[in-house]
Design a protein around this motif. Sequence first.
Motif, PDB file in Angstrom:
ATOM      1  N   GLU A  55       0.622  -1.235  -0.061  1.00  0.00           N
ATOM      2  CA  GLU A  55      -0.234  -0.069   0.509  1.00  0.00           C
ATOM      3  C   GLU A  55       0.785   1.553  -0.153  1.00  0.00           C
ATOM      4  OE1 GLU A  55      -2.563  -0.181   2.981  1.00  0.00           O
ATOM      5  OE2 GLU A  55      -4.207  -1.280   1.894  1.00  0.00           O
ATOM      6  N   ASN A  56       2.087   1.018   0.278  1.00  0.00           N
ATOM      7  CA  ASN A  56       2.479   2.021   1.039  1.00  0.00           C
ATOM      8  C   ASN A  56       3.559   2.543  -0.324  1.00  0.00           C
ATOM      9  OD1 ASN A  56       2.329   3.597   3.557  1.00  0.00           O
ATOM     10  ND2 ASN A  56       3.664   1.661   4.041  1.00  0.00           N
ATOM     11  N   SER A  59       0.689   4.346  -3.241  1.00  0.00           N
ATOM     12  CA  SER A  59       0.753   5.029  -2.850  1.00  0.00           C
ATOM     13  C   SER A  59       1.556   6.413  -3.329  1.00  0.00           C
ATOM     14  CB  SER A  59       0.744   5.911  -1.801  1.00  0.00           C
ATOM     15  OG  SER A  59      -0.876   4.659  -0.714  1.00  0.00           O
ATOM     16  N   ASP A  62       1.230   6.429  -7.344  1.00  0.00           N
ATOM     17  CA  ASP A  62       0.353   6.757  -7.720  1.00  0.00           C
ATOM     18  C   ASP A  62       0.237   8.074  -7.014  1.00  0.00           C
ATOM     19  OD1 ASP A  62      -2.848   6.518  -7.831  1.00  0.00           O
ATOM     20  OD2 ASP A  62      -2.465   7.972  -5.925  1.00  0.00           O
ATOM     21  N   ALA A  63       1.085   8.479  -6.132  1.00  0.00           N
ATOM     22  CA  ALA A  63       1.139   9.785  -6.182  1.00  0.00           C
ATOM     23  C   ALA A  63       1.762  11.400  -7.170  1.00  0.00           C
ATOM     24  CB  ALA A  63       1.677   9.991  -4.596  1.00  0.00           C
ATOM     25  N   GLY A 246      -8.029   0.965  -3.052  1.00  0.00           N
ATOM     26  CA  GLY A 246      -8.090   0.928  -1.584  1.00  0.00           C
ATOM     27  C   GLY A 246      -8.026  -0.681  -0.964  1.00  0.00           C
ATOM     28  N   ARG A 265      -4.825   1.398  -5.268  1.00  0.00           N
ATOM     29  CA  ARG A 265      -4.406   2.730  -4.796  1.00  0.00           C
ATOM     30  C   ARG A 265      -4.612   3.855  -6.111  1.00  0.00           C
ATOM     31  NH1 ARG A 265      -5.240   3.392  -0.201  1.00  0.00           N
ATOM     32  NH2 ARG A 265      -4.558   5.814  -0.164  1.00  0.00           N
ATOM     33  N   GLY A 267      -5.865   7.491  -6.781  1.00  0.00           N
ATOM     34  CA  GLY A 267      -5.774   9.111  -6.973  1.00  0.00           C
ATOM     35  C   GLY A 267      -5.752   9.791  -7.432  1.00  0.00           C
TER      36      GLY A 267
END
Length: 497
Positions: A55-56, A59, A62-63, A246, A265, A267
């Motif tokens: 997940e991290n 993320s 995706d960011a 998610g 994920r 965004g």
Amino acid sequence: MPFRRGRDGRRRPRLSAKLLIASSVATVIGFSAICASVMLDMRRGEEELARQTLENLASGIDADISRNIELYDLSLRAVASNLETPETSNVSKEVRHLILFDHAASAKHFGAIQVFNADGNLTIDAASLDPQPENRRDEEYFTVHRDHPDVGLFISRPMLHRGAYAIVLSRRITGAGGQFLGVVVGSVRFSYFHDLFGRLNLTPGDTITVLRSDRTIIMRTPFDLDVIGKTLPDTAGWTRERLKEGSWFAGKGPIDTTPRLYVRRTGASPLHVVVGKPLASIFNLWRTEAIRIGAIMAALIVFVLSTALFLAREIGRRADAEDRLEEMATTDALTGLRNRRKFDAEIELEWRRAIRHGVPIALMMIDADHFKAYNDTYGHQAGDQVLVGIAICISDAVRRAGECAARFGGEEFAVLLPGTDAIEAFKTAEMIRAKVEQWCEGEIITTVSIGVASMKPVVGQQWGDLVEAADKALYAAKANGRNQSVLARVPQIALVA
């Protein structure tokens, strides 16, 4: 649980071999269940840790993608907005370039922004003041904006654009009256994704997939040009509903058959990221620990069960030895009947039971007639044979459970008859006397005298009263001429031949 009798005649619990084995098996099952529960908790912990890590990672990817697409989209919006101002068309090409592309994103992975008119012809190119003729009216991004005014930012399928594989980002140019004036187009080259994924510390088998909202693969690592641009089908487990924003999914994916843990994920951008890690690598450490602990548990189980079986065998041997010793300790060696010690324990037990249940209990006292004279005449061995013969006759007549025939002492015998009234006890006595009389033959002439007593004991009464009554009846039988049975009437001890 089996019992054994102590020296006081009371029954005491004996450790059972079956109980020991059952307890050992239950202990093994209990510890195995605890071990399995701990191992499952460890497995869930490994899975949860891997999920959080993925997940991290998703993320972060995706960011980065969202931020770059947003920056590039701002440039596209700025160009589309400035093209709508009347002043832009009245200035020179150089000034127009400065107005349109002064704040445009210009990273090395971004392609030059282009403007196509309503007919699909290239009119403005950030890379050149005099662009070559080019028409894109048949491209997907052009037709989408022409036919759907409210699309906003559109991301194309992966394609070969201006000599490089890229995704095309485009926005509609709308006139003051809402008419279609063309599209403004830019591109993000594959090199951007290769550079982004190359900075990550991935293990063999890890996958990163960037998808469009319609599940079209924009980019994937490990890179495979054959799957880029394909739309993922709904497969068992891998569906839109189960792999929402998610969420996570464990199993086989739609591209290859390697079971993985997938985390998605999404965004603010139209793209979403799915990161996968092979289940084998997630549970590799756990599997090693499970094998090690399982091997230790198996060794302990084998040891415990082997020890339990060995002890059970020894307990069985000891129980058999105790039974033999008890049998020897409670049996008269000559006649094979119970001895006086066993008789005292049995009469104590049956006397209390008769008091509790309010049932009668009978006793026969049996004595060999003229035994001393016979013993002096024929010798001790002949006398022993007579005692053995009398014991056999008694054993033939006394067969019911709970009845106890014992050698009371010397040539005297006692027979305990629980739950038997006076009449039945007297009939049994006569049966024994008749058997002994029929057994005698030749010069060996042996008879017995029998005293019989029966009573329903009450609380406070002692079993010695029953013995005394039967003993007095025995003396009466001898006094009346021997070879007969006499029934004692309790409590007055009135004697009847």
